[in-house]
Structure formats: structure tokens, C-alpha cells
Write an enzyme that holds these catalytic residues in place. Sequence first.
Site, PDB file in Angstrom:
ATOM      1  CE  LYS A 125      -4.082  -1.958   2.286  1.00 28.43           C
ATOM      2  NZ  LYS A 125      -4.996  -1.848   3.444  1.00 28.43           N
ATOM      3  CG  PHE A 126      -0.221   4.301   1.326  1.00 27.91           C
ATOM      4  CD1 PHE A 126      -1.239   5.075   0.794  1.00 27.91           C
ATOM      5  CD2 PHE A 126      -0.481   3.560   2.476  1.00 27.91           C
ATOM      6  CE1 PHE A 126      -2.485   5.120   1.396  1.00 27.91           C
ATOM      7  CE2 PHE A 126      -1.716   3.613   3.086  1.00 27.91           C
ATOM      8  CZ  PHE A 126      -2.730   4.391   2.548  1.00 27.91           C
ATOM      9  NE  ARG A 127       5.102   4.046  -6.528  1.00 26.56           N
ATOM     10  CZ  ARG A 127       4.968   3.189  -7.547  1.00 26.56           C
ATOM     11  NH1 ARG A 127       3.771   2.803  -7.952  1.00 26.56           N
ATOM     12  NH2 ARG A 127       6.046   2.710  -8.142  1.00 26.56           N
ATOM     13  CG  LEU A 128       4.933   2.579   2.036  1.00 26.40           C
ATOM     14  CD1 LEU A 128       4.434   2.772   3.465  1.00 26.40           C
ATOM     15  CD2 LEU A 128       6.251   3.329   1.828  1.00 26.40           C
TER      16      LEU A 128
END
Length: 206
Positions: free
Chosen positions: A181-184
Amino acid sequence: MNEKNAPKMGHEPHDAPFEMFETWFSDAKKAESAYPDAMTLATADAQGRPSARIVLLKDFDPNGFVFYTNYESRKGDQLAENSFAALCFHWKTLEKCVRIEGKVAKVDAAESDEYFASRARGSQLGAWASIQSRPMSGRFDLEKRVAEFTAKFGLGKVPRPDHWGGFRLVPDRIEFWAEGKFRLHDRKLFTRDDADSGWDTQKLFP
């Protein structure tokens, strides 16, 4: 901080990343509607100019990842000049990637013969007919060559041409990438200096 200076996670045995790949690949074969075995193969010529294309994975084990091609194709020519290459799998449904780098060598003739014999007859004839990566004036050139080799071999066995066979990429670097999520994203890197040794592992920033 670059990945070379990132903290080490530890050391894992020779077959560890292959077991992880087998799990992910098995999931991909269930989830992907088409070609879960498709992978980008990146090569470079003697001057370092890169080239990439999609090929199909035909076998893998702790010795490496195997694909088959015309040895006289552009990819074959580049691998003859520069034996280092990279593979990349992208499974959209799973939101996962695997990146693999290492040195490539031809598989032995017996292994290529065995795989060639398992192919459909039309594919066997195509391996003889296609002068892969070379120019042709039109589709008829290919169809004519297919007809010629169909007549040549008749109803008999189609032998493997000397210019066609397998390559095995022996990895020294394998990275497993999973969407977050959120490019994490989650990234785990396996590296080794010797194919007979185990693997050093690291977690990488996304």
C-alpha cells in the site's frame, strides 16, 4: 544508503530462493489467465547496447532458469558476445515481480534434444524454417521454407537443428518484489558470489 551498504538479514541455503520462486510461480499459474511462464529477457551486445524481449520459462531448479531459442537469433548473438543477462517476471494478478540476474550458458545437447522432442511437430518444423531475426521479403518466404522442411522430413522424426537449443541462466542475484500500500512495496534480495554457496539476503527500501 545504497543496497550494497544496506544491513544484512542473514545467510540462507543454496535452494532457498528457488523454493520461494516455486511457491510464487505455482500461485501465478493458478491466478494468471495467460502465460504465467512469460518473462522479459534482457541481453546486451559487446558494446553494452541492451535489448529486451519476452521468452517463456521452460524449466528451473537450483542450477538455474532455462529457456529455448535459435542460437543464431539476435539474442543468441548477444549472449555469445556477452554472457550476462537478466530476467524479469511480472504477475499482474498477484501484484508480484521477480528479477533475476546472472551468467548464461547453453544447456547440454541431450537436454535440448529431450525438450525439442516434446514439442509439437509444427513447432519443430518452425525451428528449421525460421531464420530468426533475419530479414524476409514477405510472409511467403516463411511459408515456403515451412513447406520445404515439411517435405524434407515427411512422416519421419524431425531432429533438432544444431542452431536451436536451450540456455540456462545461473543466477547470482534474485529479487522478490511484492506490491504494498502507498507504494511501500516489500523487496527481498538474494545475492551470492559462488553458485555452490548459500545466499546472502537483504531487505531493500521500496
